[in-house]
Design a protein around this motif. Structure first.
Motif, mmCIF file in Angstrom:
data_model
loop_
_atom_site.group_PDB
_atom_site.id
_atom_site.type_symbol
_atom_site.label_atom_id
_atom_site.label_comp_id
_atom_site.label_asym_id
_atom_site.label_seq_id
_atom_site.Cartn_x
_atom_site.Cartn_y
_atom_site.Cartn_z
ATOM 1 N N LYS A 165 -13.618 1.020 2.311
ATOM 2 C CA LYS A 165 -14.474 -0.150 2.031
ATOM 3 C C LYS A 165 -13.627 -1.353 1.627
ATOM 4 N N ALA A 166 -12.523 -1.091 0.903
ATOM 5 C CA ALA A 166 -11.654 -2.175 0.429
ATOM 6 C C ALA A 166 -10.696 -2.665 1.516
ATOM 7 N N GLY A 167 -10.763 -2.072 2.699
ATOM 8 C CA GLY A 167 -9.862 -2.484 3.792
ATOM 9 C C GLY A 167 -8.470 -1.909 3.660
ATOM 10 N N ARG A 168 -8.292 -0.957 2.750
ATOM 11 C CA ARG A 168 -6.967 -0.328 2.604
ATOM 12 C C ARG A 168 -6.882 0.827 3.603
ATOM 13 N N HIS A 169 -6.740 0.487 4.895
ATOM 14 C CA HIS A 169 -6.770 1.522 5.933
ATOM 15 C C HIS A 169 -5.415 2.181 6.134
ATOM 16 N N GLY A 170 -4.372 1.604 5.542
ATOM 17 C CA GLY A 170 -3.032 2.174 5.730
ATOM 18 C C GLY A 170 -2.092 1.134 6.314
ATOM 19 N N ARG A 171 -1.048 1.608 6.956
ATOM 20 C CA ARG A 171 -0.026 0.709 7.507
ATOM 21 C C ARG A 171 -0.630 -0.357 8.404
ATOM 22 N N LYS A 172 -1.670 0.044 9.180
ATOM 23 C CA LYS A 172 -2.184 -0.907 10.174
ATOM 24 C C LYS A 172 -2.853 -2.120 9.543
ATOM 25 N N THR A 173 -3.298 -2.026 8.269
ATOM 26 C CA THR A 173 -3.874 -3.216 7.615
ATOM 27 C C THR A 173 -2.931 -3.748 6.522
ATOM 28 N N GLY A 174 -1.722 -3.230 6.464
ATOM 29 C CA GLY A 174 -0.736 -3.729 5.495
ATOM 30 C C GLY A 174 -0.837 -3.064 4.133
ATOM 31 N N LYS A 175 -1.929 -2.341 3.875
ATOM 32 C CA LYS A 175 -1.988 -1.545 2.653
ATOM 33 C C LYS A 175 -2.957 -0.370 2.782
ATOM 34 N N GLY A 176 -2.542 0.719 2.148
ATOM 35 C CA GLY A 176 -3.371 1.923 2.099
ATOM 36 C C GLY A 176 -3.146 2.476 0.707
ATOM 37 N N VAL A 177 -2.593 3.674 0.617
ATOM 38 C CA VAL A 177 -2.171 4.161 -0.700
ATOM 39 C C VAL A 177 -0.969 3.324 -1.167
ATOM 40 N N TYR A 178 -0.132 2.920 -0.211
ATOM 41 C CA TYR A 178 1.020 2.055 -0.507
ATOM 42 C C TYR A 178 0.802 0.695 0.131
ATOM 43 N N GLU A 179 1.655 -0.275 -0.271
ATOM 44 C CA GLU A 179 1.588 -1.599 0.348
ATOM 45 C C GLU A 179 2.838 -1.812 1.189
ATOM 46 N N TYR A 180 2.694 -2.632 2.244
ATOM 47 C CA TYR A 180 3.770 -2.833 3.222
ATOM 48 C C TYR A 180 4.030 -4.328 3.390
ATOM 49 N N ASP A 181 5.321 -4.688 3.587
ATOM 50 C CA ASP A 181 5.619 -6.109 3.805
ATOM 51 C C ASP A 181 5.379 -6.462 5.277
ATOM 52 N N ALA A 182 5.638 -7.743 5.622
ATOM 53 C CA ALA A 182 5.331 -8.219 6.980
ATOM 54 C C ALA A 182 6.116 -7.449 8.037
ATOM 55 N N ALA A 183 7.278 -6.896 7.664
ATOM 56 C CA ALA A 183 8.077 -6.128 8.631
ATOM 57 C C ALA A 183 7.638 -4.657 8.686
ATOM 58 N N GLY A 184 6.591 -4.307 7.927
ATOM 59 C CA GLY A 184 6.094 -2.930 7.952
ATOM 60 C C GLY A 184 6.838 -1.998 7.006
ATOM 61 N N GLN A 185 7.733 -2.570 6.178
ATOM 62 C CA GLN A 185 8.477 -1.726 5.227
ATOM 63 C C GLN A 185 7.635 -1.495 3.975
ATOM 64 N N ARG A 186 7.678 -0.278 3.470
ATOM 65 C CA ARG A 186 6.910 0.033 2.264
ATOM 66 C C ARG A 186 7.488 -0.709 1.059
ATOM 67 N N ILE A 187 6.617 -1.282 0.233
ATOM 68 C CA ILE A 187 7.079 -1.994 -0.959
ATOM 69 C C ILE A 187 7.279 -0.969 -2.080
ATOM 70 N N PRO A 188 8.506 -0.859 -2.600
ATOM 71 C CA PRO A 188 8.769 0.160 -3.629
ATOM 72 C C PRO A 188 7.834 -0.013 -4.830
ATOM 73 N N GLY A 189 7.369 1.098 -5.376
ATOM 74 C CA GLY A 189 6.526 1.074 -6.568
ATOM 75 C C GLY A 189 5.088 0.617 -6.308
ATOM 76 N N SER A 190 4.698 0.529 -5.014
ATOM 77 C CA SER A 190 3.366 -0.022 -4.710
ATOM 78 C C SER A 190 2.270 1.043 -4.661
ATOM 79 N N GLY A 191 2.587 2.311 -4.955
ATOM 80 C CA GLY A 191 1.584 3.380 -4.885
ATOM 81 C C GLY A 191 0.328 3.042 -5.682
ATOM 82 N N LEU A 192 -0.831 3.306 -5.125
ATOM 83 C CA LEU A 192 -2.119 2.939 -5.721
ATOM 84 C C LEU A 192 -2.282 3.568 -7.112
ATOM 85 N N LYS A 193 -2.631 2.707 -8.072
ATOM 86 C CA LYS A 193 -2.926 3.218 -9.417
ATOM 87 C C LYS A 193 -4.425 3.116 -9.594
#
Ligand code: NAD
Length: 299
Positions: free
Chosen positions: A268-296
């Protein structure tokens, strides 16, 4: 030189792009079909990137990459080119009605001996096959993401799938350099059934605060030697697709597949994963995972 064969891929999302690349890289002409022009353009970008990466790593020449890209045509609907196809792979949104409509439309347009495959993650091959006039030629070809890297195709037999369709499908998987397993139809087959359950349980642990997302993933990687943890796998698959698979498995197999409420919330929040730039983790514009971004879940 043998005549080039035409393969049609219907659905140009995450999976369609990878599947189209696999056949174009194996000397087939590919028609990639999607109702969304934006999805087709994005898929072509992805495919160009995959070929370019192959050149960079010295796996293929620039000429091969160019020929592979040129072998892919796109369309927003099936057209007369379907009359030349040896194989059609349906890989549209995980929704039974969508898949049945594509099957019914395709069957009339394809040559009478063409194979009609579906890349559904969990749905009944027999039910999808029953939407068209030739259930003996319908089969499941379940690919894995990212298609260029993953070596397996799970082949699923519907009740009416013929022996000849199975043998020819095994031939196609070999031609694109993949290994295969053969599964009798069952909800979620072997792969989705196991991975849906594991991903769901990992999401329950995350929502209960058992451990951080990073540590849940690390546990599976380091304790059991899985190359990826269940939450990073869900980010790669897409939680929207994962939720559809779980809803189906819950409906047909019962309580143990009831989707974790956190997955519904994330979708519902649009956190679909890599394809929307964030899921459980967040990703930068190059698709790299942002360290420490795991969902709290609670802060
Ligand atoms: P996606 O959401 O990335 O792409 C689906 C595409 O289908 C979209 O571009 C959409 O526009 C298109 N589409 C919808 N209706 C259509 C129609 N009638 N005709 C043509 N195109 C249509 O989804 P995805 O992750 O690529 O998944 C596609 C299929 O593959 C699903 O059945 C999914 O369960 C299965 N699958 C997914 C994965 C994965 O890891 N994501 C792995 C194996 C199998």
């Amino acid at each position: 030189m043998p005549e080039r064969e035409t393969v049609i891929v219907v659905g140009a999302g995450l999976m369609g792009a990878g599947i189209a690349h696999a056949f174009a890289a194996s000397d087939c002409d590919v028609l990639l079909v999607d109702t969304s022009r934006a999805a087709l353009d994005k898929a072509l970008d992805t495919i160009r990137g995959t070929f370019a990466a192959g050149v960079e790593r010295g796996k293929i020449t620039a000429e091969v990459a160019e020929a592979g890209t040129a072998a892919i045509a796109t369309a927003e609907a099936l057209d007369e080119r379907a009359g030349r196809a040896s194989l059609l792979i349906e890989t549209a949104t995980e929704n039974l009605a969508v898949k049945c409509a594509i099957m019914a439309d395709a069957a009339d347009r394809l040559p009478p001996d063409a194979i009609i495959a579906t890349n559904t993650s969990a749905l009944s091959i027999s039910e999808i096959a029953n939407a068209g006039p030739a259930p003996d030629r319908v089969i499941g070809m379940h690919f894995f993401n990212p298609v260029p890297k993953m070596k397996l195709v799970e082949i699923i037999l519907g009740l009416e799938t013929s022996r000849q369709t199975l043998e020819r499908t095994i031939g196609w998987t070999g031609r694109i350099g993949k290994d295969h397993i053969v599964v009798n139809e069952a909800p979620g087959f072997t792969t989705s059934r196991m991975s849906a359950l594991m991903g769901n349980e990992a999401m329950h642990m995350l929502s209960e605060g058992v451990a951080s997302a990073e540590d849940i993933d690390k546990s599976l990687r380091m304790a059991f030697n899985h190359p990826m943890g269940p939450l990073e796998t869900g980010d790669l698959t897409g939680w929207d697709t994962r939720l559809k698979v779980l809803e189906y498995l819950y409906e047909v197999m019962g309580e143990r597949f009831r989707p974790c409420p956190l997955i519904r919330k994330m979708v519902k929040a649009g956190r679909h994963g890599r394809k929307t730039g964030k899921g459980v983790y967040e990703y930068d514009a190059a698709g790299q995972r942002i360290p420490g971004s795991g969902l709290k879940v609670s802060r």
